[in-house]
Scaffold this motif. Structure first.
Motif, short mmCIF file in Angstrom:
data_model
loop_
_atom_site.label_atom_id
_atom_site.label_comp_id
_atom_site.label_asym_id
_atom_site.label_seq_id
_atom_site.Cartn_x
_atom_site.Cartn_y
_atom_site.Cartn_z
N HIS A 1 10.44 -5.41 -4.27
CA HIS A 1 10.22 -6.83 -4.51
C HIS A 1 10.53 -7.21 -5.96
O HIS A 1 11.00 -8.32 -6.21
CB HIS A 1 8.78 -7.21 -4.14
CG HIS A 1 8.57 -7.34 -2.66
ND1 HIS A 1 8.48 -8.55 -2.02
CD2 HIS A 1 8.45 -6.41 -1.69
CE1 HIS A 1 8.31 -8.36 -0.74
NE2 HIS A 1 8.29 -7.05 -0.51
N THR B 1 0.30 -3.52 0.39
CA THR B 1 1.42 -3.21 -0.50
C THR B 1 1.45 -1.72 -0.78
O THR B 1 0.51 -0.99 -0.48
CB THR B 1 1.33 -4.02 -1.81
OG1 THR B 1 2.53 -3.86 -2.51
CG2 THR B 1 0.15 -3.60 -2.64
N SER C 1 7.17 -0.76 -2.21
CA SER C 1 7.29 -2.18 -1.92
C SER C 1 7.29 -3.00 -3.21
O SER C 1 8.05 -3.97 -3.33
CB SER C 1 6.14 -2.63 -1.02
OG SER C 1 6.21 -4.01 -0.77
N GLN D 1 6.78 -7.62 3.69
CA GLN D 1 6.72 -6.41 2.88
C GLN D 1 7.92 -5.54 3.25
O GLN D 1 8.15 -5.27 4.43
CB GLN D 1 5.44 -5.64 3.13
CG GLN D 1 5.36 -4.36 2.33
CD GLN D 1 4.13 -3.56 2.66
OE1 GLN D 1 3.25 -4.01 3.37
NE2 GLN D 1 4.07 -2.36 2.14
N PRO E 1 4.44 -8.87 -2.62
CA PRO E 1 4.51 -7.94 -1.49
C PRO E 1 3.34 -8.12 -0.53
O PRO E 1 2.18 -8.11 -0.94
CB PRO E 1 4.46 -6.56 -2.14
CG PRO E 1 4.94 -6.78 -3.53
CD PRO E 1 4.49 -8.16 -3.90
N GLY E 2 3.64 -8.32 0.74
CA GLY E 2 2.62 -8.46 1.76
C GLY E 2 2.24 -9.89 2.09
O GLY E 2 1.62 -10.14 3.11
#
Length: 69
Positions: free
Chosen positions: A47, A39, A43, A24, A19-20
């Motif tokens: 993910h 994050t 999220s 995201q 994430p990110g």
């Protein structure tokens, strides 16, 4: 002969779905944010579900195998 397919698929998906890193979802201000390197709990859950779905498709449905040796 060792089957490296599951290992390679899992590592690539783990890196890409961090994430990110690339994106995201859900983002802080928008539904999808790209490259913000942040994050949240939501999220991480989204993910993880995407990771599980893709790894299931690649390893069980398609059957990716890479043999070395």
């Amino acid at each position: 002969m060792a089957d490296w397919g599951p290992v390679i698929v899992a590592v690539v998906l783990f890196v890409l779905l961090t994430p990110g890193l690339l994106f995201q979802m859900p983002g802080g201000n928008r539904v999808v944010e790209f490259g913000n390197m942040q994050t949240s709990g939501a999220s991480i859950v989204v993910h993880a579900v995407i990771f599980f779905g893709l790894i299931t498709i690649f390893l069980i449905a398609i059957g990716v195998h890479i043999y070395a040796g």
